[in-house]
Design a protein around this motif. Structure first.
Motif, PDB file in Angstrom:
ATOM      1  N   PHE A  93      -1.305  -3.136  18.578  1.00  0.00           N
ATOM      2  CA  PHE A  93      -1.094  -4.486  19.104  1.00  0.00           C
ATOM      3  C   PHE A  93      -2.055  -5.504  18.488  1.00  0.00           C
ATOM      4  O   PHE A  93      -1.720  -6.684  18.354  1.00  0.00           O
ATOM      5  CB  PHE A  93      -1.248  -4.497  20.622  1.00  0.00           C
ATOM      6  N   ASN A  94      -3.242  -5.055  18.117  1.00  0.00           N
ATOM      7  CA  ASN A  94      -4.240  -5.966  17.556  1.00  0.00           C
ATOM      8  C   ASN A  94      -4.209  -6.026  16.031  1.00  0.00           C
ATOM      9  O   ASN A  94      -5.077  -6.653  15.417  1.00  0.00           O
ATOM     10  CB  ASN A  94      -5.642  -5.565  18.022  1.00  0.00           C
ATOM     11  N   SER A  95      -3.215  -5.401  15.428  1.00  0.00           N
ATOM     12  CA  SER A  95      -3.101  -5.397  13.971  1.00  0.00           C
ATOM     13  C   SER A  95      -2.563  -6.735  13.460  1.00  0.00           C
ATOM     14  O   SER A  95      -1.877  -7.469  14.169  1.00  0.00           O
ATOM     15  CB  SER A  95      -2.166  -4.271  13.519  1.00  0.00           C
ATOM     16  N   SER A 113      -7.369 -11.484  18.019  1.00  0.00           N
ATOM     17  CA  SER A 113      -7.429 -10.456  19.052  1.00  0.00           C
ATOM     18  C   SER A 113      -8.834 -10.397  19.641  1.00  0.00           C
ATOM     19  O   SER A 113      -9.763 -11.050  19.146  1.00  0.00           O
ATOM     20  CB  SER A 113      -7.035  -9.092  18.476  1.00  0.00           C
ATOM     21  N   ASP A 114      -8.986  -9.623  20.699  1.00  0.00           N
ATOM     22  CA  ASP A 114     -10.257  -9.567  21.417  1.00  0.00           C
ATOM     23  C   ASP A 114     -10.890  -8.186  21.305  1.00  0.00           C
ATOM     24  O   ASP A 114     -10.500  -7.260  22.022  1.00  0.00           O
ATOM     25  CB  ASP A 114     -10.031  -9.930  22.888  1.00  0.00           C
ATOM     26  N   PRO A 115     -11.888  -7.999  20.445  1.00  0.00           N
ATOM     27  CA  PRO A 115     -12.533  -6.689  20.317  1.00  0.00           C
ATOM     28  C   PRO A 115     -13.372  -6.320  21.532  1.00  0.00           C
ATOM     29  O   PRO A 115     -13.769  -5.163  21.686  1.00  0.00           O
ATOM     30  CB  PRO A 115     -13.416  -6.862  19.072  1.00  0.00           C
ATOM     31  N   TRP A 139     -11.070 -19.538  28.279  1.00  0.00           N
ATOM     32  CA  TRP A 139     -12.108 -19.522  27.263  1.00  0.00           C
ATOM     33  C   TRP A 139     -12.727 -18.135  27.141  1.00  0.00           C
ATOM     34  O   TRP A 139     -12.909 -17.442  28.136  1.00  0.00           O
ATOM     35  CB  TRP A 139     -13.189 -20.540  27.656  1.00  0.00           C
ATOM     36  N   HIS A 140     -13.017 -17.723  25.900  1.00  0.00           N
ATOM     37  CA  HIS A 140     -13.722 -16.467  25.653  1.00  0.00           C
ATOM     38  C   HIS A 140     -15.149 -16.820  25.254  1.00  0.00           C
ATOM     39  O   HIS A 140     -15.404 -17.326  24.159  1.00  0.00           O
ATOM     40  CB  HIS A 140     -13.032 -15.699  24.526  1.00  0.00           C
ATOM     41  N   LEU A 216      -1.061  -1.760  30.482  1.00  0.00           N
ATOM     42  CA  LEU A 216      -2.018  -2.056  29.427  1.00  0.00           C
ATOM     43  C   LEU A 216      -1.876  -3.541  29.119  1.00  0.00           C
ATOM     44  O   LEU A 216      -0.769  -4.020  28.850  1.00  0.00           O
ATOM     45  CB  LEU A 216      -1.715  -1.228  28.171  1.00  0.00           C
ATOM     46  N   ILE A 217      -2.989  -4.274  29.165  1.00  0.00           N
ATOM     47  CA  ILE A 217      -2.952  -5.725  28.998  1.00  0.00           C
ATOM     48  C   ILE A 217      -3.868  -6.138  27.856  1.00  0.00           C
ATOM     49  O   ILE A 217      -5.019  -5.700  27.779  1.00  0.00           O
ATOM     50  CB  ILE A 217      -3.384  -6.443  30.296  1.00  0.00           C
ATOM     51  N   LEU A 218      -3.343  -6.984  26.970  1.00  0.00           N
ATOM     52  CA  LEU A 218      -4.121  -7.519  25.863  1.00  0.00           C
ATOM     53  C   LEU A 218      -3.961  -9.031  25.805  1.00  0.00           C
ATOM     54  O   LEU A 218      -2.886  -9.562  26.110  1.00  0.00           O
ATOM     55  CB  LEU A 218      -3.673  -6.892  24.544  1.00  0.00           C
ATOM     56  N   TYR A 219      -5.037  -9.704  25.419  1.00  0.00           N
ATOM     57  CA  TYR A 219      -5.044 -11.163  25.339  1.00  0.00           C
ATOM     58  C   TYR A 219      -5.322 -11.601  23.907  1.00  0.00           C
ATOM     59  O   TYR A 219      -6.032 -10.930  23.163  1.00  0.00           O
ATOM     60  CB  TYR A 219      -6.114 -11.742  26.266  1.00  0.00           C
TER      61      TYR A 219
END
Length: 250
Positions: A93-95, A113-115, A139-140, A216-219
Motif C-alpha cells: 500500500f505504501n509503494s 506515506s507514513d513510516p 497534520w503529521h 488495517l488502516i493507512l493514511y
C-alpha cells in the motif's frame, strides 16, 4: 524484488478502477470516497487473519474515551513489530506504484506515506466498542505534512451486518448519515479526509464476545496544504468529534 502474484492482481484492479472511476470517486456523496470489494486474493486475507494479534497481545494500545471511542490500535514502534504478511501488505500500500494509482483515482498529487504509522496500523474493536462520528486530525507533526487520504482494508471474514460496525459517512452539517458501509472482509474503502469529512461507527458493537471488528488502516499526506474549502480549523488539530464539536472548533 519482483511483485508477487497477489500484488500484481491487486495493483491491476486498482489501476483499472483508477482509470474508470476517478469521476465516481470525486463525485461521491457525502464526500469523495469509493469501495472496492474482494481486493486481494482470499489467501492473503486468510493469512492476515492468521497473523492478526489476539486482543491480549502487548502490541495493542487501548484507545478509550468514554462515549467517543473504544478500540484497540497496534502500537508499532518499528518494522520488527509487524508480522510478515501484514508487513508485505503495508509495504504494498505504501509503494510508489500504489500511491501513483491513488493519485490518479483521487486527484490528490504527490502523496506521501507514513513510516511512523501514526494513528494507523491494525485496529480491533470488541463488543460494545464504538467510534463516534468525527473528522480526522489534519497534520503529521513528525513529518510536517497535511493529512489527505484514508485507506481502510477490512479483515472481517464472516461479518454479520446485525452486529453493527458499519462505517457511516455523514454530511458536513452532522445532520444525517448519508452512506453506511459494512466492514466485510477484503473490502477496501478509500476516502478523502479533511475538516468536513465526518465518519465513524458510533453505535456500540453487538457482535458475540469472541468476535471483533478488524481492519488495517493507512493514511496518506501531502506537503501542499489542503484546498481552503476543506479547512475549518486553521491550526494543526486532532480529531474533531461530533460530541465535542463546539469545544474543538473554539
Amino acid at each position: 524484488q519482483p511483485m508477487s502474484n497477489w500484488q500484481i492482481g491487486a495493483l491491476s484492479k486498482l489501476e483499472k478502477f483508477a482509470s474508470s472511476s476517478a469521476g465516481e470517486f470525486t463525485g461521491a456523496n457525502p464526500f469523495p470516497h469509493c469501495v472496492l470489494d474482494n481486493f486481494f486474493d482470499n489467501k492473503v486475507l486468510n493469512e492476515l487473519l492468521t497473523e492478526f494479534p489476539e486482543t491480549t497481545d502487548p502490541i495493542w494500545e487501548a484507545s478509550t474515551q468514554e462515549g467517543i471511542q473504544v478500540k484497540l490500535r497496534s502500537n508499532w514502534q518499528s518494522e520488527a513489530d509487524i508480522r510478515p504478511v501484514t508487513k508485505s501488505v503495508v509495504h504494498f500500500f505504501n509503494s510508489g506504484a500504489v500511491m501513483k494509482q491513488l493519485s490518479r483515482l483521487t486527484g490528490i498529487e504527490k502523496l506521501i506515506s507514513d513510516p511512523y504509522y501514526t494513528g494507523g496500523g491494525l485496529n480491533c474493536t470488541k463488543r460494545d466498542g464504538l467510534l463516534d462520528v468525527h473528522a480526522d486530525g489534519n497534520w503529521h507533526h513528525a513529518m510536517g505534512v497535511h493529512r489527505r487520504l484514508n485507506v481502510i482494508l477490512y479483515l472481517n471474514k464472516d461479518w454479520n451486518s446485525n452486529w453493527g460496525g458499519a462505517l457511516e459517512l455523514w454530511d458536513d452539517s452532522l445532520s444525517e448519515c448519508v452512506k453506511s458501509i459494512d466492514p466485510v472482509g477484503n473490502r477496501l474503502v478509500i476516502f478523502e479526509t479533511h475538516d468536513r469529512t465526518f465518519h465513524g461507527h458510533p453505535s456500540p458493537l453487538s457482535c458475540p464476545p469472541d468476535e471483533s471488528r478488524k481492519s488495517l488502516i493507512l493514511y496518506y499526506y501531502t506537503a501542499a496544504a489542503r484546498p481552503q474549502s476543506q479547512v475549518v480549523v486553521e491550526r494543526p488539530h486532532r480529531a474533531l468529534w461530533r460530541k465535542r464539536q463546539m469545544k474543538e472548533l473554539s
